[in-house]
Design a protein around this motif. Structure first.
Motif, mmCIF file in Angstrom:
data_model
loop_
_atom_site.group_PDB
_atom_site.id
_atom_site.type_symbol
_atom_site.label_atom_id
_atom_site.label_comp_id
_atom_site.label_asym_id
_atom_site.label_seq_id
_atom_site.Cartn_x
_atom_site.Cartn_y
_atom_site.Cartn_z
ATOM 1 N N ASN A 1 0.696 -1.147 -0.321
ATOM 2 C CA ASN A 1 0.080 0.494 -0.118
ATOM 3 C C ASN A 1 0.719 1.145 0.039
ATOM 4 O O ASN A 1 2.013 1.364 0.811
ATOM 5 N N GLU A 2 0.820 1.948 -0.990
ATOM 6 C CA GLU A 2 1.778 3.722 -0.847
ATOM 7 C C GLU A 2 1.186 4.219 -0.122
ATOM 8 O O GLU A 2 1.948 5.479 -0.200
ATOM 9 N N ASN A 3 0.724 4.478 1.415
ATOM 10 C CA ASN A 3 0.583 4.756 2.571
ATOM 11 C C ASN A 3 1.086 4.321 3.617
ATOM 12 O O ASN A 3 1.099 4.406 4.701
ATOM 13 N N TYR B 1 1.476 4.785 8.540
ATOM 14 C CA TYR B 1 0.463 4.990 8.112
ATOM 15 C C TYR B 1 0.121 5.638 7.680
ATOM 16 O O TYR B 1 -0.367 6.703 9.065
ATOM 17 N N TYR B 2 0.164 7.375 6.346
ATOM 18 C CA TYR B 2 -0.316 8.591 6.424
ATOM 19 C C TYR B 2 1.251 8.858 7.293
ATOM 20 O O TYR B 2 1.864 8.902 6.766
ATOM 21 N N THR B 3 0.373 9.637 8.624
ATOM 22 C CA THR B 3 1.062 10.801 9.186
ATOM 23 C C THR B 3 2.149 10.030 10.277
ATOM 24 O O THR B 3 1.805 10.732 11.332
#
Length: 260
Positions: free
Chosen positions: A37-39, A59-61
Motif C-alpha cells: 500500500n502506497e500509504n 500509515y499516512y502521518t
C-alpha cells in the motif's frame, strides 16, 4: 532501521505473534493493508544474527513502534522518527521512554491499554447495532462532546464512521430512551477477524453517573465475544471504572509522542 517490503510481512507477523495487544494498530494496519500500500511504510531493526529487535510502521502521518523485549537501539529508532517526522508516534510507554531521550520537538501523552480478560456478563437487550442511516445522527451527538468531537469536524467524523461501516472495519452500538434520543454510544474503531478495539464511549449528560456506559460496553462486548474476538481498549482519563466492571484489565502503560 531498514526498510521492509511485502516479502518481509510474514516474518514480521511471526515476530509479533500473540503479543499484538502491545502494538494493536501496527498489527491491524499490517494485516489490513500490507506493505504494498502506497500509504504504508515499514522498517525493522535487526541484530548481528539477523533477529528482529524492533519494528516501525508509518500509515499516512502516524507512526507505531514495537519491540517485543524492549531491547533495541533507541537512538537508531529515534533517528528514523526524526527523518520521517510523523505527527504522532505510538508505542508502549517503556518503548517511547527510550526513544524520547534522543528526540526533540515531541511531547508525551500517557494512558493505558486494556484487554477484556473475564467478561462479567453485563448486558442489556435494548442495546443494538446501529444502521448506516443512523451514522449522521451519531456524528452529530459525538461532535457535541468535547472529548470525542474536539479532534474532528462533524463532516470528517461522519466520513470516518461511514468508511469504517462500509469496510466492516468498525461498528456502532446505541441505547435510546423512550423519546428515541441517544442515551449512550460505543463503537469498535478497528476490527480484524480475531480482535476488536473499543472506542467512542459516550453517555448523554443527563444519564451520566448511572452505570449507562458499563451497560452498553458490556452489551457490545458480549456480541464481540460471540464472534470469537479478543477485545482491547485505550484510555487516557475517564471510563476505566466502567471497563473494570465489564471485566477489562490493564495490559500496560501506553504513550503517544505528539509532534509540537
Amino acid at each position: 532501521m531498514l526498510k521492509c517490503t511485502e516479502r518481509n510481512k510474514q516474518q514480521i507477523l511471526d515476530y509479533i505473534g500473540d503479543d499484538y495487544g502491545k502494538c494493536l494498530y501496527l498489527y491491524i494496519d499490517l494485516k489490513k493493508y500490507g506493505l504494498s500500500n502506497e500509504n504504508v511504510s515499514m522498517w525493522w531493526q535487526l541484530d548481528e544474527q539477523g533477529a528482529i529487535r524492533a519494528i516501525a510502521l508509518k500509515y499516512y502521518t502516524g507512526m507505531h513502534l514495537y519491540s517485543r523485549d524492549n531491547d533495541f537501539d533507541a537512538k537508531d529508532a529515534a533517528d528514523l522518527i526524526m527523518r520521517e517526522l510523523p505527527s504522532m508516534v505510538c508505542a508502549m510507554k517503556e518503548t517511547t521512554d527510550k526513544v524520547a531521550e534522543h528526540m526533540d520537538g515531541y511531547s508525551q501523552e500517557v494512558g493505558i491499554v486494556l484487554r477484556l480478560e473475564h467478561y462479567e456478563n453485563i448486558f442489556s437487550p435494548d442495546v443494538y447495532a446501529a444502521s448506516y442511516d443512523e451514522l449522521r445522527e451519531i456524528a452529530d451527538v459525538l461532535s457535541e462532546d468535547e472529548a470525542l468531537g474536539k479532534p474532528y469536524e462533524n463532516d470528517l467524523l461522519y466520513q470516518q464512521l461511514a468508511e469504517r461501516y462500509k469496510e466492516k472495519f468498525g461498528r456502532n452500538y446505541l441505547l435510546r430512551d423512550g423519546e428515541n434520543k441517544i442515551i449512550s454510544h460505543v463503537a469498535t474503531y478497528a476490527e480484524l477477524d480475531n480482535l476488536a478495539i473499543v472506542s467512542g464511549g459516550f453517555v448523554s449528560p443527563a444519564y451520566r453517573g448511572q452505570g449507562q456506559y458499563g451497560k452498553i460496553l458490556g452489551s457490545m462486548c458480549r456480541y464481540l465475544l460471540e464472534e470469537g474476538k479478543d477485545i482491547y481498549s485505550y484510555h487516557y482519563d475517564a471510563g476505566q471504572s466502567a471497563h473494570k466492571s465489564v471485566g477489562f484489565e490493564k495490559l500496560g502503560d501506553w504513550a503517544k509522542l505528539v509532534r509540537q
